[in-house]
Design a protein around this motif. Structure first.
Motif, short mmCIF file in Angstrom:
data_model
loop_
_atom_site.label_atom_id
_atom_site.label_comp_id
_atom_site.label_asym_id
_atom_site.label_seq_id
_atom_site.Cartn_x
_atom_site.Cartn_y
_atom_site.Cartn_z
N ASN A 123 15.48 -38.76 -6.53
CA ASN A 123 14.23 -38.52 -7.23
C ASN A 123 13.20 -37.89 -6.29
O ASN A 123 12.58 -36.88 -6.61
CB ASN A 123 13.68 -39.82 -7.82
N LYS B 277 19.39 -43.20 -6.04
CA LYS B 277 18.53 -42.65 -7.10
C LYS B 277 17.12 -42.41 -6.59
O LYS B 277 16.49 -41.41 -6.93
CB LYS B 277 18.51 -43.58 -8.31
N CYS C 168 16.31 -39.51 -13.05
CA CYS C 168 15.07 -39.46 -12.28
C CYS C 168 13.98 -38.77 -13.10
O CYS C 168 13.84 -37.55 -13.06
CB CYS C 168 15.30 -38.71 -10.97
#
Length: 168
Positions: free
Chosen positions: A61, A57, A83
């Motif tokens: 992001n 993640k 995100c």
């Protein structure tokens, strides 16, 4: 209309529709999952295995929040909606389109989720994922395209009409 970002569950056709939409509009096409793989020099599945859920993640992001393009159709990974920084950035550089499909239709399209590089928590099912992500897709979408019962041509036609209406 500068950029168009496609969001939605794995298997809804973000990349497929994205490539054709880019051709029709005369835009570039960018698949953010491929961008992640290029920058990390690993496949998505490998990144998830090696970095874990949270590590992936963070990478997703960072990569999506740094996209700097114009007149581009961007197909994102299904988990980009986790995100917040990336989603706020994508909204700031264009229109976000949620490609919506029912859970039943998705289940018929998808095979093994792990092989697709889908970000799943331990024990999470497709139904769990669908119920968790749908409110996030709706939250970030400027436009929702319901693809239920439509083929690629019908979805593309409807999306072009919606985008044309929104540009007025």
């Amino acid at each position: 209309m500068n950029n168009i970002t496609l969001i939605g569950m794995p298997g809804v056709g973000k990349s497929t529709i994205g490539v054709v939409l880019a051709k029709v509009l005369g835009y570039q096409f960018l698949d953010s999952d491929l961008l992640i793989q290029k920058q990390e020099r690993r496949r998505l599945r490998e990144i998830i295995e090696e970095e874990g859920y949270m590590g992936f993640k963070e990478i997703e992001n960072r990569v999506n929040a740094s996209i700097d393009v114009n007149h581009t159709v961007i197909a994102t990974g299904g988990s980009v909606v986790y995100c917040e920084e990336a989603m706020n950035h994508l909204r700031s550089i264009g229109t976000v389109v949620y490609l919506k499909l029912s859970l039943d239709s998705l289940a018929k399209r998808l095979g093994n989720l792990q092989c697709r590089g889908v970000l799943l928590k331990d024990g999470q099912t497709l139904k769990d994922l669908y119920e968790e992500r749908t409110p996030l897709y709706e939250k970030y979408a400027d436009v929702v395209l319901d693809e239920e019962g439509k083929d690629l041509e019908e979805s593309l036609h409807d999306l072009l009409e919606i985008l044309e209406e929104n540009s007025k």
